[in-house]
Design a protein around this motif. Structure first.
Motif, PDB file in Angstrom:
ATOM      1  N   ILE A 181       0.831  -1.211   0.000  1.00 27.09           N
ATOM      2  CA  ILE A 181       0.000   0.000   0.000  1.00 27.09           C
ATOM      3  C   ILE A 181       0.865   1.259   0.000  1.00 27.09           C
ATOM      4  CG2 ILE A 181      -1.709   1.318   1.294  1.00 27.09           C
ATOM      5  CD1 ILE A 181      -2.836  -1.167  -0.119  1.00 27.09           C
TER       6      ILE A 181
ATOM      7  N   LEU B  43      -8.320   4.695  -2.318  1.00 28.06           N
ATOM      8  CA  LEU B  43      -8.598   3.266  -2.177  1.00 28.06           C
ATOM      9  C   LEU B  43      -9.869   2.987  -1.379  1.00 28.06           C
ATOM     10  CD1 LEU B  43      -4.980   1.915  -1.545  1.00 28.06           C
ATOM     11  CD2 LEU B  43      -6.352   1.712  -3.630  1.00 28.06           C
TER      12      LEU B  43
ATOM     13  N   ALA C  35     -10.813  -3.403  -7.157  1.00 29.59           N
ATOM     14  CA  ALA C  35      -9.520  -3.814  -7.698  1.00 29.59           C
ATOM     15  C   ALA C  35      -9.643  -5.170  -8.372  1.00 29.59           C
ATOM     16  CB  ALA C  35      -8.476  -3.866  -6.584  1.00 29.59           C
TER      17      ALA C  35
ATOM     18  N   VAL D 281      -1.143  -8.714  -0.798  1.00 27.91           N
ATOM     19  CA  VAL D 281      -1.769  -7.605  -1.534  1.00 27.91           C
ATOM     20  C   VAL D 281      -3.239  -7.476  -1.160  1.00 27.91           C
ATOM     21  CG1 VAL D 281      -2.523  -6.893  -3.844  1.00 27.91           C
ATOM     22  CG2 VAL D 281      -0.154  -7.602  -3.465  1.00 27.91           C
TER      23      VAL D 281
ATOM     24  N   LEU E  72      -5.132  -4.304   0.608  1.00 31.24           N
ATOM     25  CA  LEU E  72      -6.226  -3.588  -0.054  1.00 31.24           C
ATOM     26  C   LEU E  72      -7.465  -3.524   0.838  1.00 31.24           C
ATOM     27  CD1 LEU E  72      -5.912  -5.016  -3.688  1.00 31.24           C
ATOM     28  CD2 LEU E  72      -5.327  -2.704  -2.911  1.00 31.24           C
TER      29      LEU E  72
ATOM     30  N   VAL F 240     -10.641  -0.973   0.236  1.00 25.37           N
ATOM     31  CA  VAL F 240     -11.174  -1.480  -1.030  1.00 25.37           C
ATOM     32  C   VAL F 240     -12.358  -2.403  -0.736  1.00 25.37           C
ATOM     33  CG1 VAL F 240     -10.662  -2.932  -3.035  1.00 25.37           C
ATOM     34  CG2 VAL F 240      -8.982  -1.248  -2.248  1.00 25.37           C
TER      35      VAL F 240
ATOM     36  N   ILE G 207     -12.740  -7.005  -4.645  1.00 26.94           N
ATOM     37  CA  ILE G 207     -11.502  -7.431  -5.287  1.00 26.94           C
ATOM     38  C   ILE G 207     -11.806  -8.628  -6.173  1.00 26.94           C
ATOM     39  CG2 ILE G 207      -9.153  -8.291  -4.927  1.00 26.94           C
ATOM     40  CD1 ILE G 207      -9.343  -6.988  -2.084  1.00 26.94           C
TER      41      ILE G 207
END
Length: 279
Positions: free
Chosen positions: A113, A125, A130, A142, A146, A151, A154
Motif C-alpha cells: 500500500i 482506495l 480492484a 496484496v 487492499l 477497497v 476485489i
C-alpha cells in the motif's frame, strides 16, 4: 563504517539467499544514518529453520527477515504472530523481544500500500474496486493490504481455480472469483489492476492480458521488479494509465523491521531506489 562489539544485528534467512537485495537495502540505511549495526545474509536450509530462529537471541540478533521458502514454516516456530500475518498465512519479519521470545509479522501488506500511494499520489482506495491476478503468497499480502485500505471489492483470477477459491474463502466477502479465461472481459469497472504472478519477470513469458477494456483512469501495478518496467506496465503506460513498479514494495516492506531492529524509521527515497538497483 566500522562496527563494534555492541553492534545491533539482523539479517535475512532464505535457501538460497544470495539473490536477496535486502542486505544492500538495509546496509544503505545503516551507512546513511551511521548506525552501529549489520544486516547479514543467512543461508538456512529448511530443516535447520527452527534451530536458526531459536538461535537468534543467543547470538545477539534483534531479528531477521524471511524469504523463500521459510515464510510459512516460520509461523509454526515463533512465539506469537500478528493478526495481519495470520490472515495472510505467512511471516516475513521476526522481532526478538526483550525477553528473548520471537514475534512474527508480515509487512508485505503495508509495504504494498505504501508503494502504491507513493507511486500514484492521490489514488483513493477507500470504496474502490480492484482486480488481482495470481493467488499465491504475494496475492494474499496484496489482498490483505487492499482490504485494510478500504477497497470494497476485489476480483481475483488465477490459472488454478483451487487456489482462487482458497483465497475467496480466506477473505470473504471481499473477493470475487473470475475464471482465468475471462480476465480480459472483467476490467471495465475497476480502479486498480495488480499483477502478483511471475509472468513478466525476467526469464518468464509476458502476461497475456489485453487492456482494451480498462478505464484510462485505472492504476496498474506489478509486484515484479526485474525488469523494473514489465510488458504489462509498458502497455498500460502507453495507453495513458498511471503505473507503479514493484521495487517500492520491497523497499517499503523493509521499513518496519529496520525500525524495530535498529531504532530508527528510515525513508524510502529515489536515492535508495538507485542504490538498490545498482547491484
Amino acid at each position: 563504517m566500522m562496527i563494534s562489539g555492541k553492534a545491533r544485528l539482523a539479517g535475512v534467512m532464505g535457501w538460497p539467499v544470495g539473490h536477496s537485495r535486502s542486505p544492500r537495502l538495509h546496509g544503505y540505511w545503516l551507512e546513511k544514518h551511521g548506525i552501529d549495526g549489520a544486516y547479514l545474509p543467512l543461508a538456512v536450509r529448511p530443516d535447520d529453520l527452527q534451530d536458526a530462529l531459536r538461535a537468534l537471541p543467543k547470538l545477539g540478533f534483534r531479528g531477521c527477515n524471511l524469504t523463500v521458502p521459510h515464510k510459512e514454516a516460520a509461523m509454526r516456530i515463533v512465539d506469537r504472530v500478528d493478526e495481519t500475518a495470520r490472515r495472510i498465512g505467512a511471516i516475513n519479519t521476526v522481532i526478538v523481544e526483550d525477553d528473548g521470545t520471537l514475534s512474527g509479522r508480515n509487512t508485505d501488506a503495508p509495504g504494498f500500500i505504501a508503494n502504491l500511494l507513493q507511486g500514484a499520489p492521490g489514488l483513493a482506495l477507500d470504496g474502490a474496486s480492484a482486480f488481482v491476478l495470481g493467488a499465491g503468497g504475494a496475492a494474499r499480502g496484496v489482498i490483505a493490504g487492499l482490504i485494510e485500505a478500504g477497497v470494497v471489492e476485489i476480483k481475483l483470477a488465477n490459472r488454478s481455480p483451487d487456489k482462487t477459491n482458497a483465497l475467496v474463502r480466506a477473505f470473504e466477502p471481499y473477493v470475487v472469483p473470475v475464471p482465468w479465461d475471462e480476465r480480459a472481459d472483467r476490467l471495465d469497472d475497476i480502479d486498480l489492476l495488480v499483477n502478483t504472478t511471475s509472468l513478466g519477470m525476467q526469464g518468464q513469458p509476458a502476461l497475456d492480458l489485453p487492456l482494451d477494456g480498462l478505464a484510462e483512469a485505472a492504476v496498474v501495478t506489478d509486484i515484479v521488479y526485474a525488469p523494473l518496467e514489465t510488458d504489462l506496465l509498458a502497455r498500460a503506460k502507453a495507453r495513458g494509465n498511471r503505473t507503479v513498479d514493484g521495487l517500492g514494495m520491497l523497499l517499503h516492506q523493509a521499513v518496519p523491521g529496520f525500525a524495530a531492529w535498529f531504532g530508527l524509521v528510515p525513508e524510502v527515497t529515489e536515492e535508495l531506489r538507485r542504490h538498490v538497483l545498482a547491484r
